[in-house]
Design a protein around this motif. Structure first.
Motif, PDB file in Angstrom:
ATOM      1  N   ALA A 189      28.783  34.232  72.539  1.00 21.97           N
ATOM      2  CA  ALA A 189      28.168  33.440  71.476  1.00 21.97           C
ATOM      3  C   ALA A 189      28.357  34.139  70.143  1.00 21.97           C
ATOM      4  N   GLY A 190      28.768  33.398  69.136  1.00 15.95           N
ATOM      5  CA  GLY A 190      28.858  33.978  67.802  1.00 15.95           C
ATOM      6  C   GLY A 190      30.184  34.651  67.504  1.00 15.95           C
ATOM      7  N   ALA A 191      30.782  35.293  68.506  1.00 13.78           N
ATOM      8  CA  ALA A 191      31.991  36.082  68.254  1.00 13.78           C
ATOM      9  C   ALA A 191      33.161  35.186  67.827  1.00 13.78           C
ATOM     10  N   ARG A 192      33.254  34.034  68.467  1.00  8.92           N
ATOM     11  CA  ARG A 192      34.366  33.144  68.161  1.00  8.92           C
ATOM     12  C   ARG A 192      34.258  32.631  66.721  1.00  8.92           C
ATOM     13  N   ASP A 193      33.073  32.161  66.357  1.00 10.88           N
ATOM     14  CA  ASP A 193      32.876  31.634  65.004  1.00 10.88           C
ATOM     15  C   ASP A 193      33.150  32.702  63.970  1.00 10.88           C
ATOM     16  N   SER A 194      32.651  33.890  64.275  1.00 10.50           N
ATOM     17  CA  SER A 194      32.807  34.982  63.329  1.00 10.50           C
ATOM     18  C   SER A 194      34.283  35.347  63.157  1.00 10.50           C
ATOM     19  N   LEU A 195      35.010  35.328  64.270  1.00  6.82           N
ATOM     20  CA  LEU A 195      36.435  35.641  64.185  1.00  6.82           C
ATOM     21  C   LEU A 195      37.176  34.567  63.391  1.00  6.82           C
ATOM     22  N   LEU A 196      36.845  33.327  63.643  1.00  8.62           N
ATOM     23  CA  LEU A 196      37.514  32.223  62.962  1.00  8.62           C
ATOM     24  C   LEU A 196      37.253  32.310  61.458  1.00  8.62           C
ATOM     25  N   ALA A 197      36.007  32.599  61.104  1.00  9.73           N
ATOM     26  CA  ALA A 197      35.648  32.659  59.689  1.00  9.73           C
ATOM     27  C   ALA A 197      36.323  33.836  58.982  1.00  9.73           C
ATOM     28  N   ASN A 198      36.661  34.852  59.756  1.00 15.03           N
ATOM     29  CA  ASN A 198      37.231  36.063  59.143  1.00 15.03           C
ATOM     30  C   ASN A 198      38.722  36.237  59.403  1.00 15.03           C
ATOM     31  N   LEU A 199      39.325  35.229  59.966  1.00 14.92           N
ATOM     32  CA  LEU A 199      40.723  35.358  60.378  1.00 14.92           C
ATOM     33  C   LEU A 199      41.625  35.743  59.206  1.00 14.92           C
ATOM     34  N   HIS A 200      41.323  35.246  58.025  1.00 11.94           N
ATOM     35  CA  HIS A 200      42.173  35.524  56.853  1.00 11.94           C
ATOM     36  C   HIS A 200      42.099  36.994  56.432  1.00 11.94           C
ATOM     37  N   LEU A 201      41.160  37.761  57.058  1.00  8.16           N
ATOM     38  CA  LEU A 201      41.036  39.196  56.725  1.00  8.16           C
ATOM     39  C   LEU A 201      41.682  40.077  57.782  1.00  8.16           C
ATOM     40  N   VAL A 202      42.248  39.430  58.820  1.00  3.96           N
ATOM     41  CA  VAL A 202      42.795  40.187  59.937  1.00  3.96           C
ATOM     42  C   VAL A 202      44.318  40.229  59.831  1.00  3.96           C
ATOM     43  N   GLU A 203      44.883  41.417  60.008  1.00  5.05           N
ATOM     44  CA  GLU A 203      46.347  41.489  60.069  1.00  5.05           C
ATOM     45  C   GLU A 203      46.827  40.856  61.366  1.00  5.05           C
ATOM     46  N   PRO A 204      47.926  40.166  61.436  1.00  5.82           N
ATOM     47  CA  PRO A 204      48.852  39.860  60.339  1.00  5.82           C
ATOM     48  C   PRO A 204      48.457  38.636  59.521  1.00  5.82           C
TER      49      PRO A 204
ATOM     50  N   GLN B  56      44.843  32.488  71.115  1.00  3.23           N
ATOM     51  CA  GLN B  56      44.568  33.413  72.227  1.00  3.23           C
ATOM     52  C   GLN B  56      43.362  34.291  71.932  1.00  3.23           C
ATOM     53  N   MET B  57      43.309  34.795  70.713  1.00  2.23           N
ATOM     54  CA  MET B  57      42.183  35.681  70.375  1.00  2.23           C
ATOM     55  C   MET B  57      40.867  34.902  70.375  1.00  2.23           C
ATOM     56  N   LEU B  58      40.920  33.696  69.842  1.00  4.73           N
ATOM     57  CA  LEU B  58      39.690  32.890  69.807  1.00  4.73           C
ATOM     58  C   LEU B  58      39.239  32.537  71.223  1.00  4.73           C
ATOM     59  N   ASP B  59      40.223  32.305  72.045  1.00  5.31           N
ATOM     60  CA  ASP B  59      39.943  31.992  73.430  1.00  5.31           C
ATOM     61  C   ASP B  59      39.208  33.146  74.117  1.00  5.31           C
TER      62      ASP B  59
END
Ligand code: ADP
Ligand code: MG
Length: 490
Positions: free
Chosen positions: A456-471, A447-450
């Motif tokens: 542009a860029g925000a999705r990739d950046s979120l995916l790459a940093n997902l392991h740093l986001v709670e939970p 949902q967040m990636l969606d």
């Protein structure tokens, strides 16, 4: 063939000119233009709602001699086609008369130059009586000195007083002139603070202008919040039209959560933030048009943080079809094309600011769902507005829905059962552990990636940093699998 000289019938013509459509604030601004063009460094607006009500604008500019003053009082004294000095804010040779007489029935101008004091007056009743363009000339010193504020320009040794008396338009339909004038003057203050903000704050190339209304200084109002550290100026675009430079400077305002209450007010409030997005066009650094995209873009929720400063010189007036009140103008095709280029660039940046901001709120590199805030009255816990799950939702809502989201978050924060939690932990009562199941983590990530996907860029950046986001950071293995699964699917 014969020729017939046909002059306007003065009483009818001068009455009709009153209906050009000036607001009080636009009329005052037009007079201040004249003061600035005359080199004034201080302009004072004085209004008296009682006794003999009047409005006066007093400047310390170079003033006018008697003949100049007579010419200044002529309707259309200077041709709109005349080439003006690059610092001149005038254009039609009408403002002084038309702006003033749109608000009052008697306009008196007193000016001091080279030790000479002179005065001229347009009185609509006198024009009606004489049925001619008859200017009234107060000529004894005592007569002139008896007018309010004249003593001040005499003391300065130079300057001009524009005096409006018989304020029929200002009083029209108002039960109390006093109250009506007071309220209108507040609007005037806000208008001047914005329209002349670059003169009020001072800029290289123009001196700083002091301005007062009833002795209270008018403070500049910068629509770009350009001194705010979270404001992002984008690079400036400069292009030439007919040998004159047009400068385009976009700004992305800080996200609303980064603004203090006062700053938000400066930006026009929450509603104003959306309404006031767009181009701000300055003619010789005086604001003439604001908050429109000239139909080059839609005023979207997502571009609401974008404001673009456009600087045009007065040499291009003929292309912009400037109106008499200097409150409307339309960009010529060549300018529209150039502005269009800027619009796309900004909209994209603005969207990013709005949907996915910042990374770390604490030094541990994790994007927490809750922030622990050490405030003056103690410690509090607040939902992190920059957490992607919150920011993405916030960005997808309209203003009303966003109010609801805010209300919800504030309710949760203010009712957080800290005492009960503390008691439970202290008493060693067993606590159910809240665990996220793999499926719900996966759904949340998707949902967040969606939501980030459109930027542009925000999705990739979120995916790459997902392991740093709670939970997600609490479930590194599952998160790793989810990320890989999504990357494979991409
Ligand atoms: N406050 C002032 N100080 C000095 N000169 C002024 C002032 N106001 C008006 N004038 C003179 O009167 C002229 C006419 O003013 P106005 O009717 O506003 O037309 P415009 O500003 O388009 O020239 C100006 O060009 C200027 O020469
Ligand atoms: Mg003028």
């Amino acid at each position: 063939m014969a020729e017939l000289a046909l002059t306007p019938y003065a009483p009818a013509f001068i009455e009709s000119m009153r209906a050009v459509g000036y607001s009080l604030e636009a009329a005052v601004a037009d007079l201040i233009d004249n003061s600035i063009s005359a080199g004034a460094t201080l302009v004072r607006v004085q209004f008296r709602p009682f006794d003999d009500p009047y409005v006066a604008i007093i400047d310390n500019g170079e003033g006018m001699g008697p003949d100049e003053l007579t010419e200044a009082m002529r309707h259309g004294g200077r041709s709109p086609l005349e080439v003006r000095s690059p610092h001149d804010l005038g254009r039609f040779g009408l403002g002084l008369k038309t702006a003033s007489l749109s608000q009052c029935r008697r306009l008196i101008v007193v000016s001091q130059k080279d030790g000479r004091l002179s005065a001229r007056c347009w009185d609509l009743d006198l024009v009606a009586q004489r049925e001619a363009w008859v200017l009234w000339v107060p000529d004894t010193e005592a007569e002139i000195m008896a007018l309010p504020h004249v003593g001040e320009i005499v003391e300065q040794g130079r300057g001009t007083v524009v005096l409006w008396q018989d304020l029929d338009r200002l009083a029209a339909g108002e039960a109390s002139v006093e109250q009506a004038l007071g309220e209108k003057m507040d609007r005037v203050r806000d208008h001047l603070a914005l329209v002349f903000h670059r003169y009020l704050s001072g800029e290289p190339g123009i001196g700083r202008l002091g301005m007062e209304i009833n002795d209270n200084p008018v403070l500049h109002l910068d629509p770009f919040l350009s001194l705010h550290k979270a404001t992002q100026p984008l690079y400036e675009d400069v292009f030439e039209v007919e040998g004159s430079e047009i400068r385009v400077q976009p700004y992305i305002l800080p996200h609303i959560s980064k603004l203090s209450r006062d700053e938000l007010k400066l930006a026009g409030g929450e509603e104003g933030l959306r309404r006031n997005q767009g181009f701000y066009v300055y003619r010789n650094r005086r604001l003439i048009i604001r908050g429109t995209w000239f139909r080059l873009a839609r005023a979207e929720e997502l571009t609401k943080l974008a404001r673009v400063r456009v600087d045009i010189p007065n040499a291009l007036d003929h292309l912009w079809t400037l109106d008499i009140k200097k409150s409307a103008a339309h960009p010529p095709e060549i300018v529209r094309r150039n502005l269009g280029r800027t619009v796309e660039r900004i909209a994209e940046r603005s969207r990013q600011t709005y949907t996915f901001r910042g990374r770390n709120t604490r030094r541990d590199g994790i994007i927490h769902a809750w922030n622990r805030i050490q405030g003056r009255d103690g410690i509090s816990y607040r939902v992190n507005r920059e957490h992607p799950a919150v920011a993405m939702l916030d960005g997808a809502l309209d203003d009303d829905q966003r109010q609801l989201l805010r209300g919800l978050l504030e309710t949760i924060e203010s009712t957080y059962p800290a005492d009960a939690l503390y008691a439970d932990i202290a008493s060693d009562r067993p606590r159910a552990t809240e665990r996220c199941e793999r499926d719900s983590l996966r759904d949340l990530a998707l949902q967040m990636l969606d939501a980030a996907g459109s930027v542009a860029g925000a999705r990739d950046s979120l995916l790459a940093n997902l392991h740093l986001v709670e939970p997600f950071c609490s479930y590194p293995e599952i998160t790793g699998e989810i990320v890989k699964e999504i990357q494979d699917a991409d």
